[in-house]
Scaffold this motif. Structure first.
Motif, PDB file in Angstrom:
ATOM      1  N   GLY A   1      18.942   5.404  11.175  1.00 20.08           N
ATOM      2  CA  GLY A   1      19.639   6.187  10.062  1.00 20.08           C
ATOM      3  C   GLY A   1      20.613   7.085  10.392  1.00 20.08           C
ATOM      4  O   GLY A   1      21.504   6.552  11.055  1.00 20.08           O
ATOM      5  N   VAL A   2      20.684   8.186   9.957  1.00 19.01           N
ATOM      6  CA  VAL A   2      21.640   9.181  10.448  1.00 19.01           C
ATOM      7  C   VAL A   2      21.392   9.824  11.818  1.00 19.01           C
ATOM      8  O   VAL A   2      20.613  10.759  11.721  1.00 19.01           O
ATOM      9  CB  VAL A   2      21.672  10.367   9.168  1.00 19.01           C
TER      10      VAL A   2
ATOM     11  N   LEU B   1       9.129  11.222  -1.206  1.00 22.15           N
ATOM     12  CA  LEU B   1       9.459  11.639  -0.005  1.00 22.15           C
ATOM     13  C   LEU B   1      10.519  12.876  -0.215  1.00 22.15           C
ATOM     14  O   LEU B   1      10.523  14.022   0.615  1.00 22.15           O
ATOM     15  CB  LEU B   1      10.050  10.626   0.901  1.00 22.15           C
ATOM     16  N   GLU B   2      11.374  12.872  -1.101  1.00 27.47           N
ATOM     17  CA  GLU B   2      12.314  13.789  -1.194  1.00 27.47           C
ATOM     18  C   GLU B   2      11.880  15.160  -1.391  1.00 27.47           C
ATOM     19  O   GLU B   2      12.327  16.031  -0.932  1.00 27.47           O
ATOM     20  CB  GLU B   2      13.602  13.498  -2.508  1.00 27.47           C
TER      21      GLU B   2
ATOM     22  N   LEU C   1      12.107   3.323   4.455  1.00 25.98           N
ATOM     23  CA  LEU C   1      12.805   4.496   4.973  1.00 25.98           C
ATOM     24  C   LEU C   1      14.386   4.414   5.182  1.00 25.98           C
ATOM     25  O   LEU C   1      15.186   5.110   5.038  1.00 25.98           O
ATOM     26  CB  LEU C   1      12.171   5.108   6.182  1.00 25.98           C
ATOM     27  N   GLU C   2      14.784   3.205   5.999  1.00 22.72           N
ATOM     28  CA  GLU C   2      16.020   2.705   6.476  1.00 22.72           C
ATOM     29  C   GLU C   2      16.895   2.909   5.259  1.00 22.72           C
ATOM     30  O   GLU C   2      18.196   3.138   5.105  1.00 22.72           O
ATOM     31  CB  GLU C   2      16.098   1.542   7.297  1.00 22.72           C
ATOM     32  N   ALA C   3      16.415   2.270   3.925  1.00 20.17           N
ATOM     33  CA  ALA C   3      17.167   1.618   2.763  1.00 20.17           C
ATOM     34  C   ALA C   3      17.660   3.333   2.151  1.00 20.17           C
ATOM     35  O   ALA C   3      18.577   3.371   1.392  1.00 20.17           O
ATOM     36  CB  ALA C   3      16.328   1.164   1.757  1.00 20.17           C
ATOM     37  N   ILE C   4      16.696   4.263   2.244  1.00 19.01           N
ATOM     38  CA  ILE C   4      17.229   5.634   1.783  1.00 19.01           C
ATOM     39  C   ILE C   4      17.505   6.816   2.852  1.00 19.01           C
ATOM     40  O   ILE C   4      17.785   8.005   2.446  1.00 19.01           O
ATOM     41  CB  ILE C   4      15.865   6.298   1.051  1.00 19.01           C
TER      42      ILE C   4
ATOM     43  N   PRO D   1      13.782   3.052  -3.180  1.00 19.24           N
ATOM     44  CA  PRO D   1      13.774   4.140  -4.437  1.00 19.24           C
ATOM     45  C   PRO D   1      12.558   4.691  -4.932  1.00 19.24           C
ATOM     46  O   PRO D   1      12.200   5.882  -5.036  1.00 19.24           O
ATOM     47  CB  PRO D   1      14.418   3.287  -5.427  1.00 19.24           C
ATOM     48  N   ALA D   2      11.684   3.766  -4.845  1.00 16.66           N
ATOM     49  CA  ALA D   2      10.206   4.370  -5.201  1.00 16.66           C
ATOM     50  C   ALA D   2       9.656   5.172  -4.288  1.00 16.66           C
ATOM     51  O   ALA D   2       9.083   6.624  -4.531  1.00 16.66           O
ATOM     52  CB  ALA D   2       9.166   3.119  -5.325  1.00 16.66           C
TER      53      ALA D   2
END
Length: 663
Positions: A453-454, A655-656, A477-480, A649-650
């Motif tokens: 990720g970042v 998580l956000e 997780l990697e997708a977001i 996305p779901a």
């Protein structure tokens, strides 16, 4: 110094009978009992006895072993039947086996051709990611691979011992060989006992854990002239040996305790028979084992062993079953017998009767011609699979996956299901491509860590911890990760849950030590969030071991625990190859507990946020293997990478807020 006595050279018909019993036991146990009999251990010690006798006689008589001629001799005995079975089985596999098994089957085809199938299976046995593989029609070649490795190395051992005895030590050859074989026996048996205790699935296929069985056969060949007992003892020993061979598989769980000390039982049975037969009695076991029917069956036992297993695997695949009825089993045995007789007469016998000394080139050409069909079929099949695997980019319009539920996106009616069955088994999270990022089936408790990720100046750090059921959330997780400015630190040990409890022994000592090491690491440098699983399978409560582990992090790190996904009743990659989505689905009540587990559990600490993603796996009634034209599972219970990615996305919706609450 006098050497050991040379045993009388004679044909031993009882050994053909022993082979016959071993081959029949292997087949019967495979077909009806669904386990293993210890019959291959019988083959190993008999091979050790016969090959040591033959090579040593040649070495003493000629002062050398012609290695090329020896290899050609082995090849003309082994290759005709083996490569015939490989070629026929490869063709049948294309027509009978599910597409999702093709890659594994091709790999085992080539490992069988070149006699390293045992190492292929050893790696699969301890590789958690491969443990859901179905049995291939070539799996039984593991025993032939070990025998082949023995046949290739034993002439070197005999030659080196001969040179050591005659050129260096000036000692009797047979006594020197006995000393060397004793060392090999003790070293291999000691290693076998050790590796069986710490990693039995690996040990079962490990050549070095089996070498003592061949060495024991060689020791018996050298000591046989001295092993004489009273007549009545010989009578009892022979029949006792046969009983031991016949009932080992019933007395011991061979597949889970062998080789180790336990394999001394069937090998000991063979020793008793050989000793008793050397001093045979009127009603001794050699009368039965050396009878014409047993001798004949022993002469085709190699073919019988080769044919029975692929026929059984094709029966399972064709009839979509995992059991065999009595009539079906008898039919398999009958066809096995007929194929064994035919291929030995038409293929093996003509090649076996070809002389070596004066026709090496001709024999070599014949052997290459026999090997060519299996090799060409394997290569062509492999190329076809690579070319057929989908490389087209997946679009949201055609394959929305979980977004079909989240955003009500309906896939195009003519869109192909993704991932395709040829690729599904290989559809793993990207961190599995780096061996430095995870532990699988390992006795090691060493901590491995990789960041994704970042990775530079992230706003949030999420530690993904646990086994494969945590790991298959990585693509989501990697997708977001970019959207949430998030670094993902992966701490993964397959088959090891993030827990302080061992689930009644299901988690081994290495796993529990790994958990301790992980806890120490996370406490030394706490992440913002620890992502893990909240439940196991369809459990209706949160495991106590999970809760105790989470409590250790109160005031140190927040826990984000996601509910475990349902299990399918069969592998969808196989089921969907011939059945509908509805037929391959499970009832929701069987896939998930009716109550949300954490609402049914006391003592949950305040640092835990739960996420229930069940709506993306199940409807009100069923849990299907396909959602939004995406295959949800790559086996009975692991998510495909593609479906996990569509869950991004779901997952973000849960998580956000958890990350925002940290600020």
């Amino acid at each position: 110094m006098a050497d050991l006595r040379v045993p009388e050279k004679r044909f031993r018909p009882e050994l053909e009978g022993v082979r016959a019993v071993a081959a029949l036991l292997v087949a019967v146990y495979h077909i009806w009992i669904g386990s293993v009999s210890g019959g291959v251990d019988v083959f190993f010690i008999v091979s050790g006895y016969l090959i040591t006798t033959s090579l040593l006689s040649r070495m003493v008589r000629e002062g050398r072993i012609n290695y090329l001629e020896n290899l050609l001799g082995l090849a003309k005995r082994l290759f005709p039947l083996a490569f015939t079975v490989l070629a026929v089985s490869a063709v049948l596999s294309i027509f009978v086996l599910p597409l999702s098994t093709w890659r594994q089957t091709i790999a085992e085809l080539f490992s069988s051709m070149f006699y390293f199938q045992n190492w292929q299976l050893a790696n699969s046995a301890v590789d958690y990611l491969a443990q859901n593989n179905t049995a291939s029609p070539f799996q039984h070649f593991w025993a032939l691979s070990i025998q082949g490795q023995f046949y290739v190395t034993w002439p070197i051992v005999i030659t080196l011992v001969y040179l050591l005895a005659t050129k260096i030590l000036k000692t009797p050859v047979r006594k020197t060989l006995l000393a060397v074989l004793t060392v090999i026996f003790l070293a291999s048996l000691s290693y076998s006992v050790y590796i069986t205790a710490v990693n039995q699935p690996w040990a079962y296929f490990d050549t070095f854990a089996r070498a003592w069985e061949f060495s024991l056969g060689g020791m018996l060949a050298l000591l046989l002239p001295y092993l004489k007992f009273p007549d009545r003892a010989h009578l009892i020993m022979g029949w006792a040996g046969l009983a031991i061979i016949a009932f080992t598989g019933m007395v011991l769980p061979v597949s889970t305790v062998f080789p180790g000390f336990a394999a001394l039982l069937p090998t000991g049975g063979v020793i008793l028979i050989i000793i008793a037969s050397e001093n045979g009695q009127a009603f001794g076991v050699q009368k039965l084992l050396g009878s014409k029917p047993f001798q004949y069956f022993g002469s085709i036992s190699y073919g019988f062993y080769l044919w029975h297993w692929p026929l059984l695997v094709f029966y399972y695949a064709y009839f979509n079953t995992d059991t065999v009825t009595t009539p079906a089993g008898l039919t398999i045995l009958g066809i096995t017998f007929i194929l064994s007789v035919l291929t030995i007469r038409l293929v093996e016998k003509p090649v076996r009767e070809m002389p070596i000394k004066h026709s090496k080139k001709r024999l070599s050409k014949v052997l290459v011609a026999l090997m060519a069909p299996a090799i060409l079929i394997g290569l062509s099949w492999s190329v076809f699979v690579q070319a057929s695997s989908s490389s087209e980019p997946v679009t949201i319009e055609d394959n929305p996956g979980a977004r079909a539920v989240l955003e009500n996106i309906q896939p195009a009616e003519d869109a192909e299901l993704q991932p395709d069955f040829l690729s599904a088994k290989e559809d793993l999270p990207t961190f599995y491509s780096n061996k430095d990022c995870f532990l699988t089936g390992s006795v090691s408790s060493k901590l491995k860590e990789c960041s994704f990720g970042v990775t530079e100046n992230p706003e949030h750090v999420v530690a993904l911890v646990g086994g494969s059921h945590s790991g298959h959330w990585f693509p989501a997780l990697e997708a977001i990760a970019e959207e949430l400015n998030m670094r993902i630190d992966v701490y993964n040990k397959d088959a090891c849950r993030f827990s302080s409890g061992d689930f009644d022994g299901q988690l081994d000592e290495a796993c529990m030590t790994w958990n301790d090491n992980l806890q120490e690491r996370l406490m030394a440098e706490p992440p913002d969030l620890i992502f893990t699983t909240a439940t196991v399978n369809s459990g209706d409560t949160v495991p106590k071991g999970y809760i105790n582990k989470w409590k250790e992090f109160e005031g140190i790190a927040e826990i984000f625990a996601v509910r475990d996904n349902p299990r399918m009743k069969t592998d969808p990659t196989i089921c969907l190859d011939g059945s509908s989505v509805e037929e391959c689905s499970v009832e929701r009540s069987k896939g998930l507990a009716n109550v949300v587990p954490w609402e049914n559990t006391e003592g949950i600490p305040d640092n835990v946020t739960f996420a229930d993603m069940s709506e993306y796996f199940c409807t009100d009634d069923t849990c299907p293997p396909v959602v939004g034209n995406v295959l949800v599972y790559r086996d009975k219970h692991h998510l495909t990478t593609l479906y996990s990615q569509t869950m991004g996305p779901a997952l973000r919706e849960h998580l956000e807020p958890a990350l925002e609450n940290l600020n």
